[in-house]
Structures are given as C-alpha cells and as structure tokens.
Design a protein around this motif. Structure first.
Motif, PDB file in Angstrom:
ATOM      1  N   UNK A   1       0.819  -1.210   0.000  1.00 11.39           N
ATOM      2  CA  UNK A   1       0.000   0.000   0.000  1.00 11.39           C
ATOM      3  C   UNK A   1       0.850   1.255   0.000  1.00 11.39           C
ATOM      4  N   UNK A   2       1.939   1.236   0.778  1.00  9.02           N
ATOM      5  CA  UNK A   2       2.840   2.386   0.840  1.00  9.02           C
ATOM      6  C   UNK A   2       3.482   2.692  -0.502  1.00  9.02           C
ATOM      7  N   UNK A   3       3.858   1.645  -1.227  1.00  9.19           N
ATOM      8  CA  UNK A   3       4.419   1.841  -2.572  1.00  9.19           C
ATOM      9  C   UNK A   3       3.392   2.539  -3.460  1.00  9.19           C
ATOM     10  N   UNK A   4       2.144   2.078  -3.387  1.00 14.50           N
ATOM     11  CA  UNK A   4       1.092   2.697  -4.193  1.00 14.50           C
ATOM     12  C   UNK A   4       0.860   4.152  -3.831  1.00 14.50           C
ATOM     13  N   UNK A   5       0.758   4.431  -2.530  1.00 15.53           N
ATOM     14  CA  UNK A   5       0.521   5.810  -2.097  1.00 15.53           C
ATOM     15  C   UNK A   5       1.723   6.709  -2.397  1.00 15.53           C
ATOM     16  N   UNK A   6       2.934   6.217  -2.157  1.00 21.27           N
ATOM     17  CA  UNK A   6       4.130   7.012  -2.426  1.00 21.27           C
ATOM     18  C   UNK A   6       4.160   7.464  -3.887  1.00 21.27           C
ATOM     19  N   UNK A   7       3.979   6.507  -4.782  1.00 22.50           N
ATOM     20  CA  UNK A   7       4.022   6.834  -6.209  1.00 22.50           C
ATOM     21  C   UNK A   7       2.823   7.661  -6.644  1.00 22.50           C
ATOM     22  N   UNK A   8       1.679   7.419  -6.030  1.00 18.49           N
ATOM     23  CA  UNK A   8       0.493   8.223  -6.362  1.00 18.49           C
ATOM     24  C   UNK A   8       0.682   9.673  -5.927  1.00 18.49           C
ATOM     25  N   UNK A   9       1.225   9.886  -4.725  1.00 18.84           N
ATOM     26  CA  UNK A   9       1.476  11.256  -4.278  1.00 18.84           C
ATOM     27  C   UNK A   9       2.506  11.940  -5.170  1.00 18.84           C
ATOM     28  N   UNK A  10       3.524  11.198  -5.604  1.00 17.89           N
ATOM     29  CA  UNK A  10       4.497  11.769  -6.538  1.00 17.89           C
ATOM     30  C   UNK A  10       3.830  12.148  -7.856  1.00 17.89           C
ATOM     31  N   UNK A  11       2.935  11.305  -8.339  1.00 20.97           N
ATOM     32  CA  UNK A  11       2.229  11.599  -9.595  1.00 20.97           C
ATOM     33  C   UNK A  11       1.316  12.805  -9.453  1.00 20.97           C
ATOM     34  N   UNK A  12       0.595  12.862  -8.339  1.00 14.47           N
ATOM     35  CA  UNK A  12      -0.292  14.018  -8.095  1.00 14.47           C
ATOM     36  C   UNK A  12       0.533  15.296  -8.025  1.00 14.47           C
ATOM     37  N   UNK A  13       1.699  15.198  -7.397  1.00 15.70           N
ATOM     38  CA  UNK A  13       2.581  16.365  -7.303  1.00 15.70           C
ATOM     39  C   UNK A  13       3.001  16.884  -8.665  1.00 15.70           C
ATOM     40  N   UNK A  14       3.034  16.006  -9.652  1.00 15.40           N
ATOM     41  CA  UNK A  14       3.370  16.390 -11.031  1.00 15.40           C
ATOM     42  C   UNK A  14       2.121  16.736 -11.834  1.00 15.40           C
ATOM     43  N   UNK A  15       0.951  16.668 -11.183  1.00 16.49           N
ATOM     44  CA  UNK A  15      -0.300  16.979 -11.869  1.00 16.49           C
ATOM     45  C   UNK A  15      -0.853  15.832 -12.695  1.00 16.49           C
ATOM     46  N   UNK A  16      -0.337  14.630 -12.493  1.00 11.47           N
ATOM     47  CA  UNK A  16      -0.753  13.471 -13.297  1.00 11.47           C
ATOM     48  C   UNK A  16      -1.748  12.608 -12.500  1.00 11.47           C
ATOM     49  N   UNK A  17      -3.012  12.996 -12.562  1.00 14.28           N
ATOM     50  CA  UNK A  17      -4.054  12.299 -11.817  1.00 14.28           C
ATOM     51  C   UNK A  17      -4.265  10.883 -12.358  1.00 14.28           C
ATOM     52  N   UNK A  18      -4.142  10.706 -13.669  1.00 18.00           N
ATOM     53  CA  UNK A  18      -4.348   9.384 -14.275  1.00 18.00           C
ATOM     54  C   UNK A  18      -3.345   8.365 -13.731  1.00 18.00           C
ATOM     55  N   UNK A  19      -2.077   8.714 -13.717  1.00 19.18           N
ATOM     56  CA  UNK A  19      -1.058   7.798 -13.206  1.00 19.18           C
ATOM     57  C   UNK A  19      -1.236   7.573 -11.710  1.00 19.18           C
ATOM     58  N   UNK A  20      -1.565   8.621 -10.980  1.00 13.52           N
ATOM     59  CA  UNK A  20      -1.811   8.477  -9.535  1.00 13.52           C
ATOM     60  C   UNK A  20      -2.936   7.484  -9.276  1.00 13.52           C
ATOM     61  N   UNK A  21      -3.986   7.573 -10.056  1.00 19.13           N
ATOM     62  CA  UNK A  21      -5.128   6.664  -9.892  1.00 19.13           C
ATOM     63  C   UNK A  21      -4.733   5.228 -10.217  1.00 19.13           C
ATOM     64  N   UNK A  22      -3.882   5.054 -11.202  1.00 21.02           N
ATOM     65  CA  UNK A  22      -3.406   3.704 -11.524  1.00 21.02           C
ATOM     66  C   UNK A  22      -2.556   3.133 -10.396  1.00 21.02           C
ATOM     67  N   UNK A  23      -1.684   3.953  -9.807  1.00 19.78           N
ATOM     68  CA  UNK A  23      -0.877   3.485  -8.671  1.00 19.78           C
ATOM     69  C   UNK A  23      -1.767   3.085  -7.498  1.00 19.78           C
ATOM     70  N   UNK A  24      -2.738   3.920  -7.184  1.00 17.14           N
ATOM     71  CA  UNK A  24      -3.638   3.612  -6.066  1.00 17.14           C
ATOM     72  C   UNK A  24      -4.431   2.349  -6.375  1.00 17.14           C
ATOM     73  N   UNK A  25      -4.969   2.269  -7.578  1.00 19.58           N
ATOM     74  CA  UNK A  25      -5.799   1.113  -7.942  1.00 19.58           C
ATOM     75  C   UNK A  25      -4.994  -0.181  -7.935  1.00 19.58           C
ATOM     76  N   UNK A  26      -3.826  -0.166  -8.556  1.00 18.87           N
ATOM     77  CA  UNK A  26      -3.043  -1.382  -8.691  1.00 18.87           C
ATOM     78  C   UNK A  26      -2.408  -1.859  -7.399  1.00 18.87           C
ATOM     79  N   UNK A  27      -1.885  -0.940  -6.630  1.00 25.37           N
ATOM     80  CA  UNK A  27      -1.128  -1.312  -5.436  1.00 25.37           C
ATOM     81  C   UNK A  27      -1.949  -1.185  -4.158  1.00 25.37           C
ATOM     82  N   UNK A  28      -2.494   0.019  -3.905  1.00 26.47           N
ATOM     83  CA  UNK A  28      -3.181   0.260  -2.626  1.00 26.47           C
ATOM     84  C   UNK A  28      -4.570  -0.373  -2.575  1.00 26.47           C
ATOM     85  N   UNK A  29      -5.168  -0.660  -3.723  1.00 28.74           N
ATOM     86  CA  UNK A  29      -6.457  -1.347  -3.755  1.00 28.74           C
ATOM     87  C   UNK A  29      -6.267  -2.799  -4.187  1.00 28.74           C
TER      88      UNK A  29
END
Length: 161
Positions: free
Chosen positions: A21-49
C-alpha cells in the motif's frame, strides 16, 4: 503451533500489506505532485487497492485463525466475519487488477477507489469507537487504518474531479 494459528504469519502479511500500500501511495502522491491524476489513480488502484486487497484476503480468509489470534479475536473456531471481510478484500482487489489490465479510464478506477474509501472510512470509525472499550488499545493500527481511508477517499475525489 500450526501456521494457520500462528499470529506471526498474519503479522508478516499485515506488514507486507502496508509495504505494498505504501508503494502505491508514495508513487500516487508523486504523480499528483506532477499533476498526473491518471497515473496516480493507476498506482492507487493497482497497489493500494489491488495488492492490498489480495494480501488482505489471504490474511483475513486463508489465515483467518492467525489473524484472529493476532488481534485478540480468537474464539477457538472459525469466525465468519473474518472470512466476509476477506471476501470483500478479494472482490475489490481482483476488480482493481482487472481494471488496470483492461485499461479502465481514470473515472472508472476512481469509482472503485471511492468504494474502498467509503468502506475503509466506515471501518476506521468503528475501530476508533472501540478504543473506549478495549483494555490494551492499539492506537497505531487504528490511526494507520484512518490514514489509509482518508488518503484513499482523497485520491478517489481527485480521480472523479
């Protein structure tokens, strides 16, 4: 003590769950920080969910006695509540993984993240309410569940905006 009853097994599975879950959230927060909501959602979906859902299924359903002993809920027999929670984890975990492989769009994955966020927020509130009644409360796990729920809910809102 057989593995199925040994609380160390579910403890290791829980630790793996938080790492995944931490891997998913870490990468999702990094993606959101870059403005990439699509990639953030994929990280959350694949790893944290997805990853968390599958590992939680194994812990709650396959090693349900181990998990019950770890939490102090061992009744000496099968606890169907543990199995039900495991089945819910399996359901959204599999759907998340399928969604990633099928190339579902951000809004569709966001709806799945919202579903898990709603479930986890309700579970976190229940766990916080039980703190009043427990002799040896585990504040860390309660706060971790609440943080997971809030972050999941927040990412769902980002995905659906």
């Amino acid at each position: 003590m057989p593995l199925t009853n040994n609380p160390k097994v579910s403890k290791v599975l829980l630790q793996l769950t938080w790492i995944i879950g931490g891997i998913g959230f870490w990468n999702a927060f990094n993606s959101i920080g870059s403005g990439d909501v699509e990639t953030a959602t994929q990280w959350i979906s694949g790893w944290a969910i997805g990853g968390v859902g599958l590992l939680s299924f194994i812990r709650h359903a396959v090693f349900h006695r181990s998990d019950a002993v770890r939490m102090g809920w061992d009744y000496g027999q099968r606890n169907d509540f543990q199995l039900e929670v495991g089945f819910a984890n399996l359901a959204w975990g599999v759907v998340a993984i399928v969604g990633i492989f099928q190339g579902w769009d951000t809004e569709t994955l966001g709806a799945l993240v919202l579903l898990v966020g709603i479930y986890m927020l309700q579970a976190a509130v229940l766990h916080l309410l039980e703190l009043k009644e427990v002799k040896n409360p585990r504040y860390g796990s309660k706060l971790a569940n609440l943080a997971y729920a809030i972050c999941t809910f927040w990412f769902a809102i980002k995905a659906l905006s």
